[in-house]
Design a protein around this motif. Structure first.
Motif, mmCIF file in Angstrom:
data_model
loop_
_atom_site.group_PDB
_atom_site.id
_atom_site.type_symbol
_atom_site.label_atom_id
_atom_site.label_comp_id
_atom_site.label_asym_id
_atom_site.label_seq_id
_atom_site.Cartn_x
_atom_site.Cartn_y
_atom_site.Cartn_z
ATOM 1 N N LEU A 1 7.832 5.194 2.481
ATOM 2 C CA LEU A 1 6.818 6.201 2.192
ATOM 3 C C LEU A 1 6.932 6.691 0.752
ATOM 4 C CD1 LEU A 1 6.948 8.414 5.410
ATOM 5 C CD2 LEU A 1 5.354 6.574 4.875
ATOM 6 N N ALA A 2 5.775 7.028 0.163
ATOM 7 C CA ALA A 2 5.786 7.645 -1.166
ATOM 8 C C ALA A 2 6.470 9.001 -1.088
ATOM 9 C CB ALA A 2 4.366 7.798 -1.692
ATOM 10 N N TRP A 3 6.082 9.801 -0.096
ATOM 11 C CA TRP A 3 6.712 11.089 0.172
ATOM 12 C C TRP A 3 6.178 11.658 1.474
ATOM 13 C CZ3 TRP A 3 3.988 10.891 -4.687
ATOM 14 C CH2 TRP A 3 2.661 11.342 -4.623
ATOM 15 N N VAL A 4 6.840 12.693 1.957
ATOM 16 C CA VAL A 4 6.395 13.458 3.122
ATOM 17 C C VAL A 4 5.967 14.836 2.636
ATOM 18 C CG1 VAL A 4 7.064 14.497 5.322
ATOM 19 C CG2 VAL A 4 7.917 12.223 4.696
ATOM 20 N N GLU A 5 4.731 15.200 2.938
ATOM 21 C CA GLU A 5 4.180 16.475 2.477
ATOM 22 C C GLU A 5 4.287 17.547 3.558
ATOM 23 O OE1 GLU A 5 -0.180 18.356 1.175
ATOM 24 O OE2 GLU A 5 0.105 16.188 1.237
ATOM 25 N N ASP A 6 4.763 18.694 3.171
ATOM 26 C CA ASP A 6 4.725 19.914 3.973
ATOM 27 C C ASP A 6 5.152 19.753 5.434
ATOM 28 O OD1 ASP A 6 3.867 21.281 1.762
ATOM 29 O OD2 ASP A 6 1.760 21.275 2.313
ATOM 30 N N PRO A 7 6.361 19.262 5.684
ATOM 31 C CA PRO A 7 6.822 19.248 7.076
ATOM 32 C C PRO A 7 7.136 20.649 7.585
ATOM 33 C CG PRO A 7 8.605 18.584 5.625
ATOM 34 C CD PRO A 7 7.376 18.714 4.766
ATOM 35 N N LEU A 8 7.278 21.621 6.660
ATOM 36 C CA LEU A 8 7.612 22.999 7.000
ATOM 37 C C LEU A 8 6.532 23.949 6.494
ATOM 38 C CD1 LEU A 8 11.295 22.986 5.666
ATOM 39 C CD2 LEU A 8 10.542 22.416 7.975
ATOM 40 N N PRO A 9 6.477 25.178 7.029
ATOM 41 C CA PRO A 9 5.545 26.173 6.473
ATOM 42 C C PRO A 9 5.820 26.420 4.996
ATOM 43 C CG PRO A 9 6.435 26.922 8.583
ATOM 44 C CD PRO A 9 7.206 25.687 8.211
ATOM 45 N N VAL B 1 0.837 -1.197 0.000
ATOM 46 C CA VAL B 1 0.000 0.000 0.000
ATOM 47 C C VAL B 1 0.875 1.251 0.000
ATOM 48 C CG1 VAL B 1 -1.659 1.348 1.354
ATOM 49 C CG2 VAL B 1 -1.938 -1.129 1.135
ATOM 50 N N GLU B 2 0.525 2.210 -0.847
ATOM 51 C CA GLU B 2 1.245 3.484 -0.866
ATOM 52 C C GLU B 2 0.817 4.331 0.327
ATOM 53 O OE1 GLU B 2 0.581 7.504 -3.197
ATOM 54 O OE2 GLU B 2 1.437 5.994 -4.564
ATOM 55 N N ILE B 3 1.795 4.824 1.079
ATOM 56 C CA ILE B 3 1.514 5.692 2.226
ATOM 57 C C ILE B 3 2.198 7.041 2.012
ATOM 58 C CG2 ILE B 3 1.750 6.038 4.714
ATOM 59 C CD1 ILE B 3 1.802 3.026 5.074
ATOM 60 N N ARG B 4 1.409 8.103 2.127
ATOM 61 C CA ARG B 4 1.931 9.464 2.159
ATOM 62 C C ARG B 4 1.646 10.021 3.550
ATOM 63 N NH1 ARG B 4 -1.562 11.358 -3.222
ATOM 64 N NH2 ARG B 4 -0.972 9.566 -4.510
ATOM 65 N N ILE B 5 2.486 10.900 4.046
ATOM 66 C CA ILE B 5 2.133 11.591 5.279
ATOM 67 C C ILE B 5 2.141 13.093 5.032
ATOM 68 C CG2 ILE B 5 3.109 9.734 6.683
ATOM 69 C CD1 ILE B 5 5.174 11.852 7.660
#
Length: 369
Positions: A209-217, A182-186
């Motif tokens: 993980l597929a990718w990590v979205e917006d860990p920063l502003p 399963v593809e997981i994005r956070i």
């Protein structure tokens, strides 16, 4: 016979939603052609779109409509360029007209919108499961397993709000619950600073993980570049508004993936251009919003189904998940089955309003100022 734009209607609606969400502020427009056909477009407003819903309504009625009246509705690119010259930003309100013009053009030419955007690149569009809200790790894992049981193959987990170790535990539990395929994005919801974001992503490397979205502003382009230089997991910039921002991030080597919503990005034409840039730069691109109406959902599906580069699951989950049946703005929504959306082969977007009378819609969903 020369067809021209005869009239443009616009209205603001407050549309009730489920799942604890407040009513959506929806700008709805209809572009009427001189041959009697019409096209619809909408935008559900969020604070980050850069304009208030009431401001957008005023722009459409006072400025955009007079600029477009008597023009050729088939000439979408020069029409949108005309609006861009008038005002460079305010992308969401212009997107409502871009969507409506595509719907109208499809009806005039008797073809689906996806044919106007390049034709079918795939017969259906994979959907991301509705975002799993922040909760304890076991609860999130159970919710993830339920969505996978319903046919979805891609998940997005809401993170941030606590500390690095809590987020790592969330991802570990979800991965164990859904298995390796399963593809997981956070989505870290702009919660971290560059140092803690890099530490988080490094700890998440074992979970594929597929990718990590917006860990920063979103404003911290330099921070994105710093974090990306220190990690192996792909990094997504999820607050994209324009291709200018995309090019800057690409040049800074600050992201591996971009999200551009059709409404926030200024419409279908601009999203097609963004996809071309992403493909050229060998970057992932995704689209969609958790607040999409059925009209915006139809536009997102048309964009994704007609664009080869859009291979990742569409993040449009609002229309069919958070709007109750009595709040759906169209009669026959697009078909969703086993985690996929299917485009309509009807002319235009393939969806029709529940009521063509804007006054009746305004009475049914009165705008709450």
């Amino acid at each position: 016979m020369t067809i021209t734009i005869a009239k443009i209607d616009a209205v603001l609606l407050s549309v009730p939603r489920n799942k604890g969400f407040s009513p959506a502020e929806v700008l709805l427009v209809k572009v009427h052609a001189s041959d009697g056909k019409s096209g619809i477009g909408s935008c559900q407003y969020e604070f980050r779109y850069g304009e208030a819903a009431s401001e957008a309504l005023q722009l459409v009625k006072t400025y955009y409509a007079p600029l477009l009246l008597s023009e050729n509705p088939l000439a979408i690119e020069p029409l949108m360029a005309k609006l861009d010259r008038f005002i460079p930003d305010h992308l969401a309100s212009k997107a409502t007209l871009d969507i409506a013009l595509h719907d109208l053009k499809g009806k005039i030419l008797n073809v689906p919108v996806y044919e106007l955007l390049g034709g079918l690149a795939r017969p259906k569009v994979q959907l991301l499961a509705p975002q799993i809200p922040r909760a304890d790790a076991k609860t999130q894992a159970a919710q993830a397993a339920r969505w996978i049981g319903q046919g979805f193959k891609a998940l997005k987990l809401r993170a941030g709000g606590s500390d690095v170790d809590d987020d790592v535990n969330r991802v570990r539990e979800v991965r164990q619950a859904v298995g390796p395929s399963v593809e997981i994005r956070i989505d870290a919801n702009e919660y971290y600073d560059p140092m803690s974001a890099a530490r988080l992503v490094k700890k998440l490397e074992p979970y594929d993980l597929a990718w990590v979205e917006d860990p920063l502003p979103g404003w911290d382009f330099e921070g994105f570049a710093t974090v990306r230089s220190k990690i192996a997991v792909p990094l997504e910039y999820g607050q994209l508004g324009t291709t200018v921002e995309m090019l800057r991030l690409i040049r800074m080597e600050a992201a591996d993936c971009f999200k551009m919503k059709v409404v926030r990005g200024g419409g279908l034409l601009k999203c097609k251009k963004a996809a071309a840039i992403a493909e050229t730069a060998r970057k992932f691109m995704v689209s969609g919003s958790g607040s999409d109406t059925d009209i915006n959902f139809a536009a997102e599906v048309a964009f994704n189904v007609s664009t080869l580069h859009m291979t990742k699951a569409l993040e449009s989950t609002g229309a069919w998940f958070i709007y109750p049946p009595e709040s759906r703005l169209v009669k026959d929504p697009l078909v969703i089955k086993d985690g996929y959306a299917y485009p309509s082969d009807k002319p235009g977007l393939g969806v029709e309003l529940i009521d063509d009378d804007f006054a009746a819609l305004e009475k049914r969903f009165p705008f709450q100022r």
